[in-house]
Design a protein around this motif. Sequence first.
Motif, mmCIF file in Angstrom:
data_model
loop_
_atom_site.group_PDB
_atom_site.id
_atom_site.type_symbol
_atom_site.label_atom_id
_atom_site.label_comp_id
_atom_site.label_asym_id
_atom_site.label_seq_id
_atom_site.Cartn_x
_atom_site.Cartn_y
_atom_site.Cartn_z
ATOM 1 N N ALA A 1 -10.795 27.743 13.260
ATOM 2 C CA ALA A 1 -12.126 28.061 12.726
ATOM 3 C C ALA A 1 -11.989 28.274 11.227
ATOM 4 C CB ALA A 1 -12.678 29.303 13.396
ATOM 5 N N ILE A 2 -12.787 27.529 10.474
ATOM 6 C CA ILE A 2 -12.721 27.605 9.008
ATOM 7 C C ILE A 2 -14.039 28.165 8.488
ATOM 8 C CG2 ILE A 2 -12.458 26.262 6.870
ATOM 9 C CD1 ILE A 2 -11.068 24.091 8.653
ATOM 10 N N VAL A 3 -13.970 29.184 7.638
ATOM 11 C CA VAL A 3 -15.169 29.730 7.000
ATOM 12 C C VAL A 3 -15.127 29.338 5.534
ATOM 13 C CG1 VAL A 3 -16.324 31.875 6.290
ATOM 14 C CG2 VAL A 3 -15.462 31.640 8.625
ATOM 15 N N ASP A 4 -16.189 28.696 5.076
ATOM 16 C CA ASP A 4 -16.188 28.242 3.690
ATOM 17 C C ASP A 4 -17.565 28.430 3.063
ATOM 18 O OD1 ASP A 4 -14.362 26.533 1.708
ATOM 19 O OD2 ASP A 4 -16.454 25.956 1.482
ATOM 20 N N TYR A 5 -17.560 28.741 1.771
ATOM 21 C CA TYR A 5 -18.791 29.044 1.028
ATOM 22 C C TYR A 5 -19.529 27.779 0.586
ATOM 23 C CZ TYR A 5 -21.545 31.987 -2.236
ATOM 24 O OH TYR A 5 -22.545 32.666 -2.891
ATOM 25 N N ALA A 6 -19.148 26.620 1.072
ATOM 26 C CA ALA A 6 -19.796 25.379 0.640
ATOM 27 C C ALA A 6 -21.309 25.472 0.884
ATOM 28 C CB ALA A 6 -19.208 24.200 1.400
ATOM 29 N N HIS A 7 -22.074 25.607 -0.171
ATOM 30 C CA HIS A 7 -23.533 25.711 -0.035
ATOM 31 C C HIS A 7 -24.251 24.694 -0.906
ATOM 32 C CE1 HIS A 7 -23.541 27.879 -3.861
ATOM 33 N NE2 HIS A 7 -22.509 28.543 -3.406
ATOM 34 N N THR A 8 -23.497 23.693 -1.366
ATOM 35 C CA THR A 8 -24.099 22.590 -2.112
ATOM 36 C C THR A 8 -23.647 21.295 -1.421
ATOM 37 O OG1 THR A 8 -22.194 22.299 -3.569
ATOM 38 C CG2 THR A 8 -23.863 23.858 -4.300
ATOM 39 N N PRO A 9 -24.406 20.201 -1.588
ATOM 40 C CA PRO A 9 -24.011 18.943 -0.964
ATOM 41 C C PRO A 9 -22.580 18.552 -1.328
ATOM 42 C CG PRO A 9 -26.228 18.742 -1.868
ATOM 43 C CD PRO A 9 -25.704 20.081 -2.304
ATOM 44 N N ASP A 10 -22.258 18.685 -2.617
ATOM 45 C CA ASP A 10 -20.947 18.271 -3.083
ATOM 46 C C ASP A 10 -19.832 19.101 -2.447
ATOM 47 O OD1 ASP A 10 -19.313 16.764 -4.987
ATOM 48 O OD2 ASP A 10 -18.970 18.736 -5.887
ATOM 49 N N ILE B 1 -32.983 38.039 5.889
ATOM 50 C CA ILE B 1 -34.085 37.410 6.621
ATOM 51 C C ILE B 1 -35.367 38.178 6.327
ATOM 52 C CG2 ILE B 1 -34.919 36.688 8.917
ATOM 53 C CD1 ILE B 1 -31.977 36.933 9.892
ATOM 54 N N HIS B 2 -36.398 37.452 5.951
ATOM 55 C CA HIS B 2 -37.675 38.072 5.555
ATOM 56 C C HIS B 2 -37.434 39.217 4.563
ATOM 57 C CE1 HIS B 2 -39.769 35.518 8.265
ATOM 58 N NE2 HIS B 2 -39.181 36.006 9.341
ATOM 59 N N GLY B 3 -36.546 38.982 3.639
ATOM 60 C CA GLY B 3 -36.312 39.960 2.573
ATOM 61 C C GLY B 3 -35.465 41.164 2.984
ATOM 62 N N VAL B 4 -35.009 41.220 4.243
ATOM 63 C CA VAL B 4 -34.180 42.366 4.668
ATOM 64 C C VAL B 4 -32.744 41.886 4.896
ATOM 65 C CG1 VAL B 4 -33.916 44.220 6.390
ATOM 66 C CG2 VAL B 4 -36.197 43.329 5.839
ATOM 67 N N ARG B 5 -31.783 42.655 4.403
ATOM 68 C CA ARG B 5 -30.368 42.283 4.581
ATOM 69 C C ARG B 5 -29.774 42.946 5.825
ATOM 70 N NH1 ARG B 5 -27.035 41.458 -1.026
ATOM 71 N NH2 ARG B 5 -28.390 39.807 -1.802
ATOM 72 N N TYR B 6 -29.253 42.128 6.739
ATOM 73 C CA TYR B 6 -28.585 42.632 7.936
ATOM 74 C C TYR B 6 -27.094 42.364 7.805
ATOM 75 C CZ TYR B 6 -33.374 42.270 9.700
ATOM 76 O OH TYR B 6 -34.719 42.397 9.861
ATOM 77 N N ASP B 7 -26.259 43.214 8.441
ATOM 78 C CA ASP B 7 -24.812 42.979 8.415
ATOM 79 C C ASP B 7 -24.511 41.641 9.077
ATOM 80 O OD1 ASP B 7 -24.296 45.304 7.196
ATOM 81 O OD2 ASP B 7 -23.598 46.392 8.979
ATOM 82 N N PHE B 8 -23.700 40.846 8.450
ATOM 83 C CA PHE B 8 -23.345 39.549 9.026
ATOM 84 C C PHE B 8 -22.080 39.040 8.347
ATOM 85 C CE2 PHE B 8 -23.445 35.324 10.564
ATOM 86 C CZ PHE B 8 -24.250 35.336 11.697
ATOM 87 N N ASP B 9 -21.090 38.644 9.140
ATOM 88 C CA ASP B 9 -19.831 38.197 8.566
ATOM 89 C C ASP B 9 -19.322 37.029 9.421
ATOM 90 O OD1 ASP B 9 -17.095 37.921 7.978
ATOM 91 O OD2 ASP B 9 -16.905 40.032 7.416
ATOM 92 N N ASP B 10 -19.431 35.814 8.888
ATOM 93 C CA ASP B 10 -19.066 34.605 9.648
ATOM 94 C C ASP B 10 -17.674 34.724 10.284
ATOM 95 O OD1 ASP B 10 -21.440 33.317 9.083
ATOM 96 O OD2 ASP B 10 -20.610 31.997 7.528
ATOM 97 N N MET B 11 -16.700 35.159 9.485
ATOM 98 C CA MET B 11 -15.311 35.193 9.970
ATOM 99 C C MET B 11 -15.161 36.194 11.113
ATOM 100 S SD MET B 11 -12.381 33.987 10.002
ATOM 101 C CE MET B 11 -11.588 33.044 8.732
ATOM 102 N N LYS B 12 -15.763 37.377 10.931
ATOM 103 C CA LYS B 12 -15.659 38.424 11.958
ATOM 104 C C LYS B 12 -16.289 37.926 13.267
ATOM 105 C CE LYS B 12 -17.126 43.024 12.218
ATOM 106 N NZ LYS B 12 -18.065 43.966 11.611
ATOM 107 N N ILE B 13 -17.447 37.289 13.157
ATOM 108 C CA ILE B 13 -18.184 36.842 14.340
ATOM 109 C C ILE B 13 -17.430 35.749 15.094
ATOM 110 C CG2 ILE B 13 -20.296 35.625 15.057
ATOM 111 C CD1 ILE B 13 -21.720 37.366 12.871
ATOM 112 N N VAL B 14 -16.918 34.766 14.348
ATOM 113 C CA VAL B 14 -16.229 33.663 15.038
ATOM 114 C C VAL B 14 -14.955 34.172 15.714
ATOM 115 C CG1 VAL B 14 -14.874 32.734 13.086
ATOM 116 C CG2 VAL B 14 -15.638 31.220 14.909
ATOM 117 N N LYS B 15 -14.280 35.083 15.053
ATOM 118 C CA LYS B 15 -13.054 35.685 15.614
ATOM 119 C C LYS B 15 -13.391 36.371 16.931
ATOM 120 C CE LYS B 15 -9.657 37.339 12.362
ATOM 121 N NZ LYS B 15 -9.512 38.318 11.304
ATOM 122 N N GLU B 16 -14.444 37.177 16.916
ATOM 123 C CA GLU B 16 -14.849 37.930 18.112
ATOM 124 C C GLU B 16 -15.165 36.996 19.276
ATOM 125 O OE1 GLU B 16 -16.683 41.801 15.868
ATOM 126 O OE2 GLU B 16 -18.075 40.557 17.046
#
Length: 487
Positions: free
Chosen positions: A341-350, A465-480
Amino acid sequence: MIILKDILYKVAIEVVKGSTEMAVNKIEFDSRKIEENDVFVAIRGTVSNGHDFIEKAINLGATVIVCDTLPDIIVTGITYVQVKDTNSALAFMASNYYDNPSSKIRLVGITGTNGKTTIASLLYQLFKKAGYKVGLLSTVKIMVDETEHKATHTTPDSLTINHYLNEMVAIGCEFCFMEVSSHGVHQKRTEGLQFEGGVFTNLSHDHLDYHPTFAEYRDVKKSFFDHLPKTAFALTNVDDKNGSVMLQNTNAKKLTYALKSYADYRAQILENQLSGLLLKINENEVWVRLIGTFNAYNLLAIYGTAVQLGLENLEVLRLLSELESVSGRFQFIVSNEKITAIVDYAHTPDALENVLKTINDIRTKNEQLITVVGCGGDRDKTKRPIMANIATQMSDKVIITSDNPRTENPATIIAEMEAGVEPQNFKKSLSIEDRKQAIKTACQLANTNDIILIAGKGHETYQEIHGVRYDFDDMKIVKEFLEQMNK
Ligand SMILES: CC(=O)N[C@H]1[C@@H](OP(=O)(O)OP(=O)(O)OC[C@H]2O[C@@H](n3ccc(=O)[nH]c3=O)[C@H](O)[C@@H]2O)O[C@H](CO)[C@@H](O)[C@@H]1O[C@H](C)C(=O)N[C@@H](C)C(=O)N[C@H](CCC(=O)O)C(=O)O
Ligand SMILES: Nc1ncnc2c1ncn2[C@@H]1O[C@H](COP(=O)(O)OP(=O)(O)OP(=O)(O)O)[C@@H](O)[C@H]1O
Ligand SMILES: N[C@H](CCC[C@H](N)C(=O)O)C(=O)O
Ligand SMILES: [Mg+2]
């Protein structure tokens, strides 16, 4: 005690009404933070206009107003400083207020669409390993040597920059590496800073919501180099077609790096594997623990910068081999069932294309590549269909999901992404709005040796989401999920 006159040094003043000999407390550009005897700088923003808050600032105790247009009502006892550009005035005043810290530290700015965080963070790591006290201003975090502070921007406002530079100088940092974003340059957040070096990575599609055209986006980046002094170095990637454009009008010492073209710093990729890269940099071989062609560029930029700053070539190569990947930048885990499982910040097409290409170059193709990707809300909409297209072209399965929808409707963003999927790839893609469910589904679909790429959020530890920040961590979630499914 600070005298107004002293912090106005180098500010292009048009008119002054009142005394400049008065003592002031601190500088603010947000009226809500004003205290007794503060200087309020009115900034024209994208949402509101600071000039509308001048009266409020005075009521809260501001005694100096810096503005581009004088208000109709002039209050006695208040000093008004009219300037052409309040962003620029703020930058010079911030620098003066903190006693010009950038002149007391060896400051290097890194600009370009992708790679800024990677290069700045690895330079910080490298110079720390070399035994120096170092500062870092990056998207992920701000480091005053070993002390970590939260980052809110890639390039913070000029008061914040100078505040931290001053702290770095105070504890004896010799170097500081900072990311210079196009928003930062455009809003003059970096004006008045004394850079010893500037690095250009590459230029591709991003932020076309903010900059009206690609040419303007490019010219904003270029203006960073136009302002470098003769004493600085300007190091550019000449494999990028805009690389040489950046140096056209700079007074700085021009230096180049490249994998494909002739350049001052050159590298060849001898091996490219999931465990790392074997590079030949200017005739010397080095193993590094970073992955992918784009990291070969980043490492070359780091090598060139470190050598320019006076480190010895072979010492730099040794330190490069010790570097560890930056959080959320091609970070990966391998599960019990050998699912990567790879977590990467790629948020642009390039960036997305680069990450997928990197994975495709390394993998055997006997396994599946499952990509989970979304696009941010309140940001450049034109990249949405393009990113979905790239993801479906270059993966076996794609789960389109939410990134940070911010104030937008997540379903709309997903629909705009789906519009970019070509008919022959329809079967490969499904859309799951809930990012956690999307990651879970990817884990359920994965078999032994498969690769899951979760793109777009990297190090981020929240979802907005809708202007509210919720805890979220891609790496932690995929690991779990992988552990739960005992995969
Ligand atoms: C689009 C953009 O860059 N916005 C930045 C801008 O905000 P703005 O133009 O919306 O400001 P505004 O709300 O209209 O307010 C204008 C002025 O009135 C003042 N004000 C406002 C209300 C009030 O009651 N009193 C008052 O004095 C504000 O303090 C401000 O000085 O000026 C603010 C103060 O410096 C920044 O925090 C804000 O960054 C926002 C949060 C942002 O999201 N910026 C992103 C797009 C950004 O800058 N990103 C780049 C990197 C991107 C990348 O490379 O990927 C970055 O360097 O982080
Ligand atoms: N030199 C590069 N060329 C192309 N893509 C890159 C390069 N370096 C990193 N990337 C990819 O781009 C993503 C973002 O990298 P990084 O965070 O270093 O860029 P950045 O310029 O700091 O981005 P931001 O504008 O968000 O601050 C990485 O996760 C990686 O996928
Ligand atoms: N510095 C970038 C970050 C984008 C990260 C992505 N996860 C998103 O929220 O769009 C920006 O502000 O455009
Ligand atoms: Mg960054």
